[in-house]
Design a protein around this motif. Structure first.
Motif, short mmCIF file in Angstrom:
data_model
loop_
_atom_site.label_atom_id
_atom_site.label_comp_id
_atom_site.label_asym_id
_atom_site.label_seq_id
_atom_site.Cartn_x
_atom_site.Cartn_y
_atom_site.Cartn_z
N VAL A 1 5.04 22.11 0.82
CA VAL A 1 4.95 21.51 2.15
C VAL A 1 3.97 20.34 2.11
O VAL A 1 2.78 20.52 1.88
N THR A 2 4.51 19.13 2.30
CA THR A 2 3.69 17.92 2.31
C THR A 2 3.49 17.46 3.75
O THR A 2 4.45 17.31 4.50
N LEU A 3 2.23 17.23 4.11
CA LEU A 3 1.89 16.83 5.47
C LEU A 3 1.37 15.41 5.49
O LEU A 3 0.35 15.09 4.87
N SER A 4 2.07 14.54 6.21
CA SER A 4 1.57 13.19 6.45
C SER A 4 0.44 13.25 7.47
O SER A 4 0.29 14.26 8.18
N PRO A 5 -0.39 12.22 7.57
CA PRO A 5 -1.45 12.23 8.58
C PRO A 5 -0.90 12.54 9.98
O PRO A 5 0.08 11.93 10.42
N GLY A 6 -1.48 13.54 10.65
CA GLY A 6 -1.04 13.94 11.98
C GLY A 6 0.06 14.97 11.99
O GLY A 6 0.36 15.54 13.05
N GLN A 7 0.67 15.25 10.86
CA GLN A 7 1.76 16.22 10.79
C GLN A 7 1.23 17.63 10.60
O GLN A 7 0.15 17.83 10.03
N SER A 8 2.01 18.62 11.04
CA SER A 8 1.58 20.02 10.99
C SER A 8 2.50 20.87 10.13
O SER A 8 3.69 20.59 9.99
N GLY A 9 1.94 21.94 9.57
CA GLY A 9 2.68 22.97 8.86
C GLY A 9 2.34 24.32 9.48
O GLY A 9 1.38 24.43 10.27
N TYR A 10 3.10 25.36 9.10
CA TYR A 10 2.97 26.63 9.81
C TYR A 10 3.05 27.82 8.86
O TYR A 10 3.69 27.76 7.81
N ALA A 11 2.40 28.91 9.27
CA ALA A 11 2.52 30.20 8.58
C ALA A 11 2.42 31.29 9.63
O ALA A 11 1.74 31.13 10.66
N SER A 12 3.09 32.39 9.39
CA SER A 12 3.02 33.51 10.33
C SER A 12 2.14 34.62 9.76
O SER A 12 2.06 34.81 8.55
#
Length: 227
Positions: free
Chosen positions: A151-162
């Motif tokens: 999972v690559t996140l650009s500036p301001g982008q979000s990732g998730y986990a439960s």
């Protein structure tokens, strides 16, 4: 006697004159039949314009195939944070913000959100490493949730986990109300952790037991909440 001597002298003079004229005629004939040699000698005394032109043209023509290009310059690997090529910089506490929130479905779950607050893209490697309250062991990771790509996140982008908090059927042991959650990030090689933990407060009345587990980082909220 005198007349005889004079006649002899005149004869010698005539013979000498005739010989000279014959020699002059032979020389003229030889000169007329011989090829001229002065012109070739003059042609070889210096370079011609045609001889200079190739040298001048070669000097002006640029060479090809040897000039360095910008491709590949300044690139370094290993997640050092200085590379300008493919993303290898890991997400850590230094370049992210992490929040934890309640969800209505699935039951007994929370949603963990990581947002890139840095100025360049970062990779959320593997799964978040969680510690509940003062627990010594890292929370179990759901292997079945492993995504196909990092999972690559650009500036301001979000990732998730439960986060699975407890067994739905009540079979979990050592149930308790949890207060704090420590969130660490994994390095690229998956060994240990990097940076310092984000320390969060659980939502009020968060109940956990020994079944607590976390998914791998996902690119979407819906993908994270499948586990």
């Amino acid at each position: 006697m005198r007349n005889t001597a004079v006649a002899a002298t005149a004869l010698l003079a005539a013979l000498s004159l005739t010989a000279c004229q014959s020699a002059d005629d032979d020389a003229k004939k030889a000169g007329a039949s011989a090829p001229a040699t002065s012109a070739p000698a003059a042609d070889t005394t210096g370079p011609t314009t045609d001889a200079k032109t190739p040298a001048a043209d070669t000097a002006k023509q640029p060479t090809t195939g040897t000039k360095p290009t910008s491709a590949g310059k300044g690139k370094t690997g290993g997640g050092t944070g200085t590379d300008t090529g493919p993303v290898t910089t890991a997400c850590t506490d230094a370049n992210t913000k992490v929040t934890v929130t309640k969800v209505s479905r699935p039951i007994n779950h929370l949603l963990l959100t990581v947002t890139n607050t840095g100025s360049k893209a970062c990779n959320a490697y593997h799964a978040p490493l969680l510690r509940v309250d003062d627990g010594q062991a890292v929370t179990r990771i759901m292997d079945e949730s492993k995504p196909q790509a990092v999972v690559t996140l650009s500036p301001g982008q979000s990732g998730y986990a439960s986060i699975l908090l407890s067994a739905a059927d009540g079979s979990g042991e050592n149930g308790r109300t949890a207060k704090t959650l420590g969130v660490l990030f994994a390095p690229r090689n998956g060994s240990g952790s990097i940076g310092s933990p984000h320390v969060l407060n659980f939502p009020a009345n968060t109940y956990t037991d020994d079944s607590v587990a976390v998914s791998y980082w996902q690119t979407s909220m819906s993908d994270a909440l499948m586990y």
